[in-house]
Design an enzyme around this catalytic site. Structure first.
Site, PDB file in Angstrom:
ATOM      1  N   GLU A  45       0.828  -1.199   0.000  1.00  0.00           N
ATOM      2  CA  GLU A  45       0.000   0.000   0.000  1.00  0.00           C
ATOM      3  C   GLU A  45       0.867   1.256   0.000  1.00  0.00           C
ATOM      4  O   GLU A  45       1.875   1.334   0.712  1.00  0.00           O
ATOM      5  CB  GLU A  45      -0.907   0.024   1.230  1.00  0.00           C
ATOM      6  CG  GLU A  45      -1.863   1.227   1.220  1.00  0.00           C
ATOM      7  CD  GLU A  45      -2.595   1.441   2.536  1.00  0.00           C
ATOM      8  OE1 GLU A  45      -3.804   1.749   2.497  1.00  0.00           O
ATOM      9  OE2 GLU A  45      -1.960   1.320   3.599  1.00  0.00           O
ATOM     10  N   LYS A 135      -9.003   4.110  -1.516  1.00  0.00           N
ATOM     11  CA  LYS A 135      -9.313   3.546  -0.206  1.00  0.00           C
ATOM     12  C   LYS A 135     -10.573   4.171   0.389  1.00  0.00           C
ATOM     13  O   LYS A 135     -10.692   5.391   0.468  1.00  0.00           O
ATOM     14  CB  LYS A 135      -8.125   3.765   0.735  1.00  0.00           C
ATOM     15  CG  LYS A 135      -8.219   3.024   2.054  1.00  0.00           C
ATOM     16  CD  LYS A 135      -6.913   3.177   2.825  1.00  0.00           C
ATOM     17  CE  LYS A 135      -6.913   2.372   4.110  1.00  0.00           C
ATOM     18  NZ  LYS A 135      -5.622   2.485   4.824  1.00  0.00           N
ATOM     19  N   CYS A 169      -5.136  -2.300   2.818  1.00  0.00           N
ATOM     20  CA  CYS A 169      -4.893  -2.262   4.247  1.00  0.00           C
ATOM     21  C   CYS A 169      -6.146  -2.601   5.070  1.00  0.00           C
ATOM     22  O   CYS A 169      -6.694  -3.691   4.928  1.00  0.00           O
ATOM     23  CB  CYS A 169      -4.325  -0.877   4.601  1.00  0.00           C
ATOM     24  SG  CYS A 169      -3.508  -0.763   6.202  1.00  0.00           S
TER      25      CYS A 169
END
Length: 319
Positions: A45, A135, A169
């Site tokens: 990430e 994200k 994540c």
């Protein structure tokens, strides 16, 4: 003989906050993965140009801090603008080597003001960007550097005989985000992390068992010694930041939850493994989360894939 795929995890450290130099390292890792026969390679990430490790250790929430403003401006300057062609070299090499790439990047789109997004970019083996997943919810201090994303990139991709999905994540902790991937036929899940064994050691095997899929968790590395001396306040950063901020922990689990590649820590590595589709079907004999063990008449998930934006330009209005 059952269909199979050669996959690679690339656990590397960025040249922190340097887009060009980090891109060069990524290209080298893709070359190495292709040399080992990989058809898909994944990176951690925010690897390009790096995770904002300064936030946690430098009082980043202090309002109107000139120091924090300088660091953020540099971060955005070194972030990826896809429409400008910042990923062109990576796309070109992916096409040359016929290898798909899942890459964690900090995206600064030209049409979104000054905001940055933690985006997972999926490039297919023809060198085409198939999705950019921003994200959904930055975690804790990440919200001081990243804007919230949307569902536009919550899609899966065909890679050889497998169907691949990618989450950033802590999105991997979000049950509905995982379910959105399962429902699209995912059987190879790529979880990308900034780094650290504590993030990968438990959840990787859990997701494999839950989804009855292969799961590769891919992390980066970051040490204080990796902070370039030319950065603003480099000496202060080296003083404030821990000696090790990200120790890796990249690994691959099989659909039965057993390790195919056990977690790797504290070293840069391109590690390949062969995954066999028949193993997925064996494990789904008794549990298929979005197949024979689902109850869509009782439980159903709605996914909004619209790219969120401030201005809705309705060109269809009657004059």
């Amino acid at each position: 003989m059952s269909a199979s795929l050669q996959i690679a995890l690339a656990q590397i450290a960025p040249v922190w906050l340097d887009r060009a130099a980090t891109t060069a390292k990524i290209l080298g890792a893709i070359e190495e993965a292709a040399k080992q026969g990989a058809q898909l390679v994944a990176f951690g990430e925010a690897l390009l140009p790096g995770y904002p490790f300064w936030l946690e250790h430098t009082d980043a929430a202090r309002f109107e801090s000139a120091q924090q403003k300088r660091w953020y401006a540099l971060y955005r300057e070194q972030a990826v603008c896809i429409e400008r062609g910042d990923l062109s070299d990576i796309c070109r090499l992916a096409a040359q080597k016929h290898i798909a790439v899942a890459l964690g990047s900090i995206e600064a789109p030209s049409n979104r003001g000054g905001s940055c997004y933690a985006s997972a970019v999926y490039i297919n083996g023809n060198g085409e960007i198939e999705s950019v997943h921003r994200k959904l919810m930055p975690t804790y201090e990440e919200r001081l550097a990243w804007a919230i994303g949307d569902g536009n990139g919550l899609v899966t991709h065909a890679c050889g005989p497998f169907t691949v999905g990618v989450l950033n994540c802590w999105e991997n902790w979000m049950p509905l985000a995982r379910a959105a991937m399962y429902a699209q036929g995912e059987n190879l899940h790529v979880a990308i992390w900034p780094g650290n064994l504590r993030n990968t050691i438990d959840i990787t095997r859990f997701m494999a068992r839950e989804g009855r899929s292969f799961v590769m968790s891919v992390s980066g590395l970051m040490r204080a010694s990796d902070i370039p001396d030319h950065l603003p306040d480099a000496a202060l950063l080296k003083e404030k930041l821990p000696k090790s901020m990200a120790n890796g922990g990249s690994c691959i689990a099989a659909p039965d939850g057993e390790w195919l590649v056990e977690p790797i820590c504290d070293r840069e590595v391109v590690q390949t493994a062969e995954i066999v589709l028949d193993k997925v079907w064996q494990e789904r004999q008794n549990f298929d989360p979005c197949g024979h063990y689902s109850r869509p008449d009782v439980l159903r998930l709605q996914l909004n894939r619209e790219r969120q934006q401030t201005l809705a330009d309705d060109t269809s209005r009657e004059s």
